[in-house]
Design a protein around this motif. Structure first.
Motif, PDB file in Angstrom:
ATOM      1  N   GLY A 130       0.801  -1.218   0.000  1.00  0.00           N
ATOM      2  CA  GLY A 130       0.000   0.000   0.000  1.00  0.00           C
ATOM      3  C   GLY A 130       0.830   1.263   0.000  1.00  0.00           C
ATOM      4  N   ILE A 131       0.360   2.260  -0.744  1.00  0.00           N
ATOM      5  CA  ILE A 131       1.091   3.524  -0.813  1.00  0.00           C
ATOM      6  C   ILE A 131       1.116   4.235   0.540  1.00  0.00           C
ATOM      7  N   GLY A 132       0.093   3.963   1.360  1.00  0.00           N
ATOM      8  CA  GLY A 132       0.079   4.545   2.690  1.00  0.00           C
ATOM      9  C   GLY A 132       1.263   4.114   3.517  1.00  0.00           C
ATOM     10  N   ASN A 133       1.567   2.809   3.493  1.00  0.00           N
ATOM     11  CA  ASN A 133       2.727   2.314   4.236  1.00  0.00           C
ATOM     12  C   ASN A 133       4.039   2.679   3.560  1.00  0.00           C
ATOM     13  N   GLU A 134       4.026   2.894   2.246  1.00  0.00           N
ATOM     14  CA  GLU A 134       5.228   3.392   1.579  1.00  0.00           C
ATOM     15  C   GLU A 134       5.570   4.786   2.095  1.00  0.00           C
ATOM     16  N   ILE A 135       4.550   5.596   2.307  1.00  0.00           N
ATOM     17  CA  ILE A 135       4.776   6.935   2.862  1.00  0.00           C
ATOM     18  C   ILE A 135       5.280   6.833   4.299  1.00  0.00           C
ATOM     19  N   VAL A 136       4.696   5.899   5.069  1.00  0.00           N
ATOM     20  CA  VAL A 136       5.129   5.712   6.462  1.00  0.00           C
ATOM     21  C   VAL A 136       6.601   5.329   6.522  1.00  0.00           C
ATOM     22  N   THR A 137       7.022   4.381   5.675  1.00  0.00           N
ATOM     23  CA  THR A 137       8.425   3.968   5.675  1.00  0.00           C
ATOM     24  C   THR A 137       9.344   5.078   5.153  1.00  0.00           C
ATOM     25  N   ALA A 138       8.845   5.865   4.206  1.00  0.00           N
ATOM     26  CA  ALA A 138       9.646   6.990   3.696  1.00  0.00           C
ATOM     27  C   ALA A 138       9.911   8.016   4.780  1.00  0.00           C
ATOM     28  N   LEU A 139       8.996   8.090   5.750  1.00  0.00           N
ATOM     29  CA  LEU A 139       9.170   9.015   6.872  1.00  0.00           C
ATOM     30  C   LEU A 139      10.039   8.426   7.977  1.00  0.00           C
ATOM     31  N   GLY A 140      10.508   7.188   7.763  1.00  0.00           N
ATOM     32  CA  GLY A 140      11.422   6.576   8.707  1.00  0.00           C
ATOM     33  C   GLY A 140      10.771   5.716   9.775  1.00  0.00           C
ATOM     34  N   ALA A 141       9.476   5.473   9.673  1.00  0.00           N
ATOM     35  CA  ALA A 141       8.774   4.647  10.661  1.00  0.00           C
ATOM     36  C   ALA A 141       8.572   3.234  10.122  1.00  0.00           C
ATOM     37  N   ASP A 142       8.209   2.322  11.012  1.00  0.00           N
ATOM     38  CA  ASP A 142       7.925   0.952  10.609  1.00  0.00           C
ATOM     39  C   ASP A 142       6.548   0.873   9.962  1.00  0.00           C
ATOM     40  N   ARG A 143       6.360  -0.136   9.134  1.00  0.00           N
ATOM     41  CA  ARG A 143       5.068  -0.335   8.496  1.00  0.00           C
ATOM     42  C   ARG A 143       3.997  -0.596   9.553  1.00  0.00           C
ATOM     43  N   ILE A 144       2.807  -0.061   9.313  1.00  0.00           N
ATOM     44  CA  ILE A 144       1.705  -0.177  10.269  1.00  0.00           C
ATOM     45  C   ILE A 144       0.639  -1.117   9.703  1.00  0.00           C
ATOM     46  N   PRO A 145       0.297  -2.171  10.426  1.00  0.00           N
ATOM     47  CA  PRO A 145      -0.765  -3.086   9.953  1.00  0.00           C
ATOM     48  C   PRO A 145      -2.148  -2.502  10.239  1.00  0.00           C
ATOM     49  N   PHE A 146      -2.534  -1.511   9.460  1.00  0.00           N
ATOM     50  CA  PHE A 146      -3.758  -0.757   9.737  1.00  0.00           C
ATOM     51  C   PHE A 146      -4.985  -1.649   9.867  1.00  0.00           C
ATOM     52  N   LEU A 147      -5.144  -2.600   8.943  1.00  0.00           N
ATOM     53  CA  LEU A 147      -6.356  -3.413   8.899  1.00  0.00           C
ATOM     54  C   LEU A 147      -6.129  -4.865   9.306  1.00  0.00           C
ATOM     55  N   THR A 148      -4.927  -5.180   9.727  1.00  0.00           N
ATOM     56  CA  THR A 148      -4.625  -6.568  10.110  1.00  0.00           C
ATOM     57  C   THR A 148      -4.170  -6.681  11.558  1.00  0.00           C
ATOM     58  N   ASP A 149      -4.266  -5.628  12.315  1.00  0.00           N
ATOM     59  CA  ASP A 149      -3.871  -5.641  13.718  1.00  0.00           C
ATOM     60  C   ASP A 149      -5.094  -5.323  14.570  1.00  0.00           C
ATOM     61  N   GLU A 150      -5.255  -6.033  15.683  1.00  0.00           N
ATOM     62  CA  GLU A 150      -6.439  -5.859  16.526  1.00  0.00           C
ATOM     63  C   GLU A 150      -6.549  -4.447  17.090  1.00  0.00           C
ATOM     64  N   THR A 151      -5.425  -3.805  17.339  1.00  0.00           N
ATOM     65  CA  THR A 151      -5.440  -2.464  17.913  1.00  0.00           C
ATOM     66  C   THR A 151      -5.786  -1.405  16.877  1.00  0.00           C
ATOM     67  N   TRP A 152      -5.289  -1.579  15.650  1.00  0.00           N
ATOM     68  CA  TRP A 152      -5.438  -0.564  14.615  1.00  0.00           C
ATOM     69  C   TRP A 152      -6.729  -0.699  13.811  1.00  0.00           C
ATOM     70  N   ALA A 153      -7.327  -1.885  13.771  1.00  0.00           N
ATOM     71  CA  ALA A 153      -8.388  -2.161  12.800  1.00  0.00           C
ATOM     72  C   ALA A 153      -9.614  -1.261  12.964  1.00  0.00           C
ATOM     73  N   ILE A 154     -10.196  -1.220  14.161  1.00  0.00           N
ATOM     74  CA  ILE A 154     -11.412  -0.423  14.361  1.00  0.00           C
ATOM     75  C   ILE A 154     -11.163   1.068  14.169  1.00  0.00           C
TER      76      ILE A 154
END
Length: 298
Positions: free
Chosen positions: A137-161
């Motif tokens: 996803g381009i969203g996580n490409e932007i996140v990594t470009a900013l120097g952060a780790d990839r975020i499992p937005f829709l596959t992690d119990e904390t991030w999904a809702i």
């Protein structure tokens, strides 16, 4: 000599003409709203799977619902979604509406603001599923470009809702903002001019003039958005399908799974009736607390 009083002539045929115009809407209400509601209430007291006739079981489905941990977990998940969605959407929509009123009233800008609402929930969900994909996803490409780790937005119990809630905020906030913008148009401009003469700033005018006089419109908007948020389904269905680990198994998705996945239409109807009761209670409570039927405009 007395003058006989005469009443104005009553137009003939108005009642029949009104009935003709009302008939399609009334027919649609009876066929697609009232009858399914009554049928659903009846089925909530039965055991029904489409393959055999409905069997009357009384309150068994409701007893099962009260004892069902998945039902309560789904309700908690739904409430968490509603809190995030309504909170962010209302504040954002109010800010956009105030900016539209105070800075510009461009019709072009209003058209741009409402554009996401013109997209169906299914399409919006699929697009954001691609954008937020953990690997591609381009969203996580932007996140990594900013120097952060990839975020499992829709596959992690904390991030999904929170992610699903913000996707729906993105889609609906423009429409909500335009409803509030219409309410702002009814506030007399001379009140702001008088407040400026008295030295009031934008922040003080927001709290002293805008919010009190916008209250009836804001109350109705909140009632509409809360009802819609409790009925979230399609975004969940096309992005997470209730996962991961039932973290996004909202009540509507659980009802759908019970009815069309396990063919437990009686139990699904009972949960639907429970949701109807909850929404009715919340609507009445909101209406009374916000005094939606009254206005401070003289």
């Amino acid at each position: 000599m007395s003058v006989a009083s005469s009443s104005p002539p009553t137009p003939r045929g108005d009642g029949r003409l009104a009935a003709v115009f009302l008939a399609p809407a009334l027919l649609g209400f009876l066929v697609f709203l009232l009858w399914p509601t009554l049928r659903g209430v009846y089925l909530s007291f039965t055991r029904f799977n489409l393959l055999t006739p409905a069997e009357w079981v009384g309150l068994d489905n409701y007893v099962r619902m009260v004892k069902d941990p998945i039902f309560w977990e789904s309700l908690r998940t739904t409430v968490a979604y509603v809190v995030i969605n309504i909170g962010v959407q209302t504040v954002s929509a109010l800010a956009i509406a105030v900016l539209l009123q105070r800075l510009t009233q461009s019709a072009t800008l209003r058209g741009i603001v409402i554009t996401p609402y013109l997209m169906s929930n299914v399409v919006a969900g699929i697009v954001w599923l691609w954008i937020l994909d953990t690997q591609l996803g381009i969203g996580n490409e932007i996140v990594t470009a900013l120097g952060a780790d990839r975020i499992p937005f829709l596959t992690d119990e904390t991030w999904a809702i929170p992610t699903i809630a913000l996707i729906n905020v993105w889609r609906h906030v423009g429409y909500t903002a335009l409803l509030l913008f219409a309410g702002l148009q009814a506030i007399p401009g001379h009140l702001y001019e008088a407040a400026k003469v008295d030295g009031a700033g934008e922040w003080r005018m927001l709290w002293r003039i805008t919010l009190p006089l916008l209250r009836p419109v804001l109350a109705v908007v909140l009632i509409m958005t809360v009802i819609g948020s409790f009925q979230v389904f399609d975004t969940v269905a096309v992005t997470t399908m209730g996962g991961p680990a039932n973290a996004t198994n909202v009540l509507q998705y659980y009802i759908y799974g019970s009815a069309f996945g396990r063919f437990q239409f009686g139990y699904a109807s009972a949960m639907s009736v429970a949701l109807l009761i909850v929404l009715t209670a919340i609507t009445v409570l909101q209406y009374r607390l916000t005094r939606a039927g009254r206005t401070d405009l003289g």
